[in-house]
Write a protein that holds these residues in place. Structure first.
Motif, PDB file in Angstrom:
ATOM      1  N   ARG A 137       0.855  -1.191   0.000  1.00  0.00           N
ATOM      2  CA  ARG A 137       0.000   0.000   0.000  1.00  0.00           C
ATOM      3  C   ARG A 137       0.881   1.227   0.000  1.00  0.00           C
ATOM      4  O   ARG A 137       2.088   1.159   0.263  1.00  0.00           O
ATOM      5  CB  ARG A 137      -0.954   0.015   1.199  1.00  0.00           C
ATOM      6  CG  ARG A 137      -0.303   0.213   2.566  1.00  0.00           C
ATOM      7  CD  ARG A 137      -1.392   0.359   3.626  1.00  0.00           C
ATOM      8  NE  ARG A 137      -0.906   0.341   4.995  1.00  0.00           N
ATOM      9  CZ  ARG A 137      -0.504   1.410   5.677  1.00  0.00           C
ATOM     10  NH1 ARG A 137      -0.500   2.613   5.088  1.00  0.00           N
ATOM     11  NH2 ARG A 137      -0.092   1.314   6.935  1.00  0.00           N
ATOM     12  N   SER A 138       0.262   2.359  -0.302  1.00  0.00           N
ATOM     13  CA  SER A 138       0.976   3.630  -0.243  1.00  0.00           C
ATOM     14  C   SER A 138       0.770   4.239   1.143  1.00  0.00           C
ATOM     15  O   SER A 138      -0.271   4.052   1.780  1.00  0.00           O
ATOM     16  CB  SER A 138       0.460   4.595  -1.307  1.00  0.00           C
ATOM     17  OG  SER A 138       0.700   4.073  -2.599  1.00  0.00           O
ATOM     18  N   LEU A 139       1.760   4.983   1.594  1.00  0.00           N
ATOM     19  CA  LEU A 139       1.656   5.616   2.903  1.00  0.00           C
ATOM     20  C   LEU A 139       0.789   6.860   2.834  1.00  0.00           C
ATOM     21  O   LEU A 139       0.933   7.687   1.928  1.00  0.00           O
ATOM     22  CB  LEU A 139       3.040   5.993   3.418  1.00  0.00           C
ATOM     23  CG  LEU A 139       3.965   4.858   3.848  1.00  0.00           C
ATOM     24  CD1 LEU A 139       5.259   5.440   4.378  1.00  0.00           C
ATOM     25  CD2 LEU A 139       3.310   3.986   4.903  1.00  0.00           C
ATOM     26  N   ALA A 140      -0.114   6.986   3.801  1.00  0.00           N
ATOM     27  CA  ALA A 140      -0.915   8.204   3.900  1.00  0.00           C
ATOM     28  C   ALA A 140      -0.140   9.303   4.612  1.00  0.00           C
ATOM     29  O   ALA A 140      -0.365  10.493   4.392  1.00  0.00           O
ATOM     30  CB  ALA A 140      -2.217   7.910   4.647  1.00  0.00           C
ATOM     31  N   ASP A 187       1.278  -1.142  10.243  1.00  0.00           N
ATOM     32  CA  ASP A 187      -0.067  -0.792  10.685  1.00  0.00           C
ATOM     33  C   ASP A 187      -0.103  -0.677  12.209  1.00  0.00           C
ATOM     34  O   ASP A 187      -0.724   0.242  12.765  1.00  0.00           O
ATOM     35  CB  ASP A 187      -1.066  -1.861  10.236  1.00  0.00           C
ATOM     36  CG  ASP A 187      -1.259  -1.888   8.727  1.00  0.00           C
ATOM     37  OD1 ASP A 187      -0.597  -1.090   8.034  1.00  0.00           O
ATOM     38  OD2 ASP A 187      -2.056  -2.713   8.259  1.00  0.00           O
ATOM     39  N   GLU A 188       0.565  -1.606  12.891  1.00  0.00           N
ATOM     40  CA  GLU A 188       0.600  -1.569  14.350  1.00  0.00           C
ATOM     41  C   GLU A 188       1.315  -0.313  14.844  1.00  0.00           C
ATOM     42  O   GLU A 188       0.865   0.342  15.790  1.00  0.00           O
ATOM     43  CB  GLU A 188       1.302  -2.815  14.890  1.00  0.00           C
ATOM     44  CG  GLU A 188       0.550  -4.113  14.640  1.00  0.00           C
ATOM     45  CD  GLU A 188       1.258  -5.312  15.243  1.00  0.00           C
ATOM     46  OE1 GLU A 188       2.088  -5.102  16.152  1.00  0.00           O
ATOM     47  OE2 GLU A 188       0.979  -6.448  14.827  1.00  0.00           O
ATOM     48  N   ASP A 198      10.139   5.627  -2.581  1.00  0.00           N
ATOM     49  CA  ASP A 198       8.984   6.244  -3.234  1.00  0.00           C
ATOM     50  C   ASP A 198       7.736   6.239  -2.356  1.00  0.00           C
ATOM     51  O   ASP A 198       6.648   6.630  -2.798  1.00  0.00           O
ATOM     52  CB  ASP A 198       8.688   5.525  -4.554  1.00  0.00           C
ATOM     53  CG  ASP A 198       8.341   4.049  -4.368  1.00  0.00           C
ATOM     54  OD1 ASP A 198       8.311   3.589  -3.208  1.00  0.00           O
ATOM     55  OD2 ASP A 198       8.119   3.355  -5.388  1.00  0.00           O
ATOM     56  N   GLY A 199       7.867   5.811  -1.092  1.00  0.00           N
ATOM     57  CA  GLY A 199       6.739   5.821  -0.183  1.00  0.00           C
ATOM     58  C   GLY A 199       5.870   4.586  -0.263  1.00  0.00           C
ATOM     59  O   GLY A 199       4.823   4.521   0.405  1.00  0.00           O
ATOM     60  N   ARG A 200       6.296   3.578  -1.007  1.00  0.00           N
ATOM     61  CA  ARG A 200       5.530   2.338  -1.138  1.00  0.00           C
ATOM     62  C   ARG A 200       5.848   1.411   0.030  1.00  0.00           C
ATOM     63  O   ARG A 200       7.006   1.130   0.317  1.00  0.00           O
ATOM     64  CB  ARG A 200       5.882   1.645  -2.452  1.00  0.00           C
ATOM     65  CG  ARG A 200       5.111   0.368  -2.754  1.00  0.00           C
ATOM     66  CD  ARG A 200       3.711   0.667  -3.198  1.00  0.00           C
ATOM     67  NE  ARG A 200       3.072  -0.509  -3.776  1.00  0.00           N
ATOM     68  CZ  ARG A 200       1.781  -0.576  -4.064  1.00  0.00           C
ATOM     69  NH1 ARG A 200       1.010   0.499  -3.857  1.00  0.00           N
ATOM     70  NH2 ARG A 200       1.247  -1.656  -4.590  1.00  0.00           N
TER      71      ARG A 200
END
Length: 392
Positions: free
Chosen positions: A265-268, A328-329, A315-317
């Motif tokens: 996922r991409s980082l928010a 996520d944790e 690239d933030g991926r």
């Protein structure tokens, strides 16, 4: 209870000199930000070949390694420098030793348990502060180290009780007291799961000072209560060798997970919020996630527990592998910390009961893990930490 006055500790350091507990040949590892890069990984000291260098090392803020691999590997310059060998005994940094003793606040007449006495220096300091060496009991798991400590202490005119055994499983009773309890428990090895037996053997109102190390270490001072619980607060950052019964192979932070289905996922939010965390967030990440993110040589941000792994590319991926979604944790912990007003160490603590131990924010009855309900954590609330008494 106020800590001992600095001149009392200073007098103890003079009366129980560190050099009596350092062998003629050893490996010195300087501490502190001002350490020259060439010396940061350590250097050999030999009292006979270069006495000036030996004395400078002994009376500097250096960790002095005195044993490798539980004594299975000979302590030589080559072996001490080799990444394949692990230190198993050392004379700790004098600054950390004095910090721990300040938090322990030993008073004359106190009965003291010293866990992991090593070559005996901290046992001798505790004996001096207690005013009577018969009030101090040391538990050392290594018979060779126990003999060495006995000899070193005798040179200083001290003869505390030295017991060979696993302090994480069973403790001796305090001699001379009908209840067999100690007023102070001093621990000189890193702990991730605090043995409840230490609480059981401490008198209500007594203190336990230990390096809490899951894996980013901080001194932790617990106060034992009448109900059988112990609460306390975190102090100085530290690094100690783990309690031998809790030693594990360090996770390989460069290893690739065997998980065949990586999640992407991409980082928010950028990685800056989790890199170089403030002390309060650092304690929460260490206790609830198991580590904090770091940057590798390629510039990627990594977070791993040795099995699961999170990698944030340039690239933030984000890629997560293994049974846990570690990033996520970590984000969940950061959100909870932010919602609570970004608390520092003055609001974060640790509790130990017969059933569980956990970290908390403000309220000792609410494990911090319960505040991160938006993402299940790999570490349950029952194995987190709590604190409620001042280190000072």
């Amino acid at each position: 209870m106020p800590p001992p006055q600095p001149d009392v500790l200073a007098d103890a350091l003079i009366r129980v000199p560190r050099h009596e507990f350092v062998p003629a040949r050893a490996w010195a590892v300087p501490q502190g930000a001002g350490t020259p890069p060439a010396a940061a990984s350590g250097y050999w000291i030999d009292q006979h070949r270069d006495p000036d260098r030996w004395w400078r090392a002994v009376y500097s803020d250096s960790v002095i390694v005195t044993q490798l691999d539980g004594g299975r590997t000979e302590l030589t310059p080559a072996n001490a420098a080799a990444p394949s060998t692990a230190p198993s005994c050392a004379a700790s940094s004098p600054l950390l030793v004095t910090a721990g003793l300040r938090h322990l606040a030993v008073r004359p007449g106190n009965r003291v348990l010293d866990v992991g006495g090593g070559t005996g220096w901290t046992s001798g300091l505790c004996a001096y502060l207690a005013g009577d060496d018969t009030l101090v009991t040391t538990v050392e798991i290594d018979p060779d180290l126990a003999r060495t400590a006995t000899e070193n202490l005798a040179r200083c005119g001290l003869r505390p009780t030295i017991v060979t055994g696993d302090a994480g499983a069973e403790l001796p009773s305090s001699d001379g007291e009908s209840d067999g309890l100690f007023d102070r428990v001093h621990v000189t090895c890193g702990v991730t799961d605090i043995p409840y037996v230490w609480v059981e053997h401490t008198r209500p109102g007594g203190h336990i000072v230990l390096p809490y190390n899951p894996p980013i270490g901080r001194l932790l001072r617990l106060t034992v209560h009448e109900d059988g619980s112990a609460t306390g607060r975190f102090g100085e950052e530290c690094s100690y060798m783990p309690l031998r019964s809790q030693r594990q192979t360090p996770p390989d932070k460069s290893a690739t997970s065997h998980d065949t289905q990586p999640r992407h996922r991409s980082l928010a939010v950028g990685t800056e919020s989790l890199l170089h965390p403030a002390p309060g967030l650092q304690v929460l990440l260490a206790s609830l996630v198991g580590d904090e993110p770091w940057v590798n040589g390629s510039g990627n941000v990594l977070l791993t527990d040795g099995v699961s792994r999170a990698t944030v590319a340039n690239d933030g991926r984000l890629t997560q592998t293994g049974p846990r979604d570690l990033w996520d944790e970590a984000e969940s912990v950061h959100r909870a910390w932010t919602r609570q007003g970004r608390p520092g160490l003055d609001r974060i603590g640790f509790t130990v009961t017969p059933q569980r131990q956990y970290v908390w924010i403000d309220d000792p009855s609410v494990p911090a893990a319960a505040l991160t309900h938006d993402t299940p954590l790999g570490t349950s609330a029952d194995t987190a930490t709590t604190v409620g008494a001042s280190l000072d």
